[in-house]
Design an enzyme around this catalytic site. Sequence first.
Site, PDB file in Angstrom:
ATOM      1  N   CYS A   1      -6.056   2.506   5.312  1.00  0.00           N
ATOM      2  CA  CYS A   1      -6.821   1.337   5.749  1.00  0.00           C
ATOM      3  C   CYS A   1      -6.347   0.923   7.146  1.00  0.00           C
ATOM      4  CB  CYS A   1      -6.667   0.189   4.753  1.00  0.00           C
ATOM      5  SG  CYS A   1      -5.030  -0.590   4.798  1.00  0.00           S
TER       6      CYS A   1
ATOM      7  N   GLU B   1       0.833   4.020   1.605  1.00  0.00           N
ATOM      8  CA  GLU B   1       1.211   4.574   2.902  1.00  0.00           C
ATOM      9  C   GLU B   1       2.358   3.787   3.535  1.00  0.00           C
ATOM     10  OE1 GLU B   1      -3.172   5.356   2.150  1.00  0.00           O
ATOM     11  OE2 GLU B   1      -1.846   3.629   1.974  1.00  0.00           O
TER      12      GLU B   1
ATOM     13  N   CYS C   1      -2.591  -0.028   7.165  1.00  0.00           N
ATOM     14  CA  CYS C   1      -1.708   1.136   7.105  1.00  0.00           C
ATOM     15  C   CYS C   1      -1.802   1.969   8.385  1.00  0.00           C
ATOM     16  CB  CYS C   1      -2.059   1.989   5.893  1.00  0.00           C
ATOM     17  SG  CYS C   1      -1.760   1.154   4.324  1.00  0.00           S
TER      18      CYS C   1
ATOM     19  N   HIS D   1       0.854  -1.185   0.000  1.00  0.00           N
ATOM     20  CA  HIS D   1       0.000   0.000   0.000  1.00  0.00           C
ATOM     21  C   HIS D   1       0.891   1.236   0.000  1.00  0.00           C
ATOM     22  CE1 HIS D   1      -4.102  -1.620   1.544  1.00  0.00           C
ATOM     23  NE2 HIS D   1      -3.548  -2.448   0.669  1.00  0.00           N
TER      24      HIS D   1
END
Length: 156
Positions: free
Chosen positions: A84, A56, A87, A54
Site C-alpha cells: 500500500c 511489509e 508500506c 502491515h
Amino acid sequence: MVDSNNKFMQICIEIAKIALESGNPPVGAIIVFNDKILGIGVESGKSTGDITNHAEILAVKDTISNGKGKLLKESVMYTTHEPCIMCSYVIRHYKIPKIVYSLPVDFIGGDTSKFSVLKTEHVPKWGKTPEIVSGICELDSQDLNLEFEKLLNQKS
C-alpha cells in the site's frame, strides 16, 4: 529447478495463512538477501488494532531488529499483496531495490493506483525506483483472499 520468485512467494503465502488464522487480511512478507531471509512480517493490523502493523513494514522492522538493516538497500521484498502507499513509503525510504508481489491492491496500491509511491521520481532523496514484479503465485493469494472475505461475511 524452482524459480526463486515462486519459492519465496510460497513462503509468503504460508505466512499469510498465519495472518488469516488470526483474523487479519492474508498478507505475508519477507526480506531476502542472497537467498537468505533477513526479516519476516505477518499482517496483524486487525488483531492488534494498530493499522501500521502491515506485513511489509513488520518485515522491514524485523530485518532491522535482526541487525541487518544496512542490507535492505541490497535486498528483495516478497509480499502476497501489492504494498500500500504507507508500506511503499517505507520501501522507498530504505531504498529496497526490488519488490515481488502476487496481487494488486485497489485504490491504495503503491504500484498500480494513482498514488504510485513506488514509481514516483518526485522525491529526490529516494533515488532510483525499485524493480517491480507482480502476479507471482497470484491464484494462491486469491484463494486466501476469498477465505478472508468468507470470514468477514460470517462476522457481519
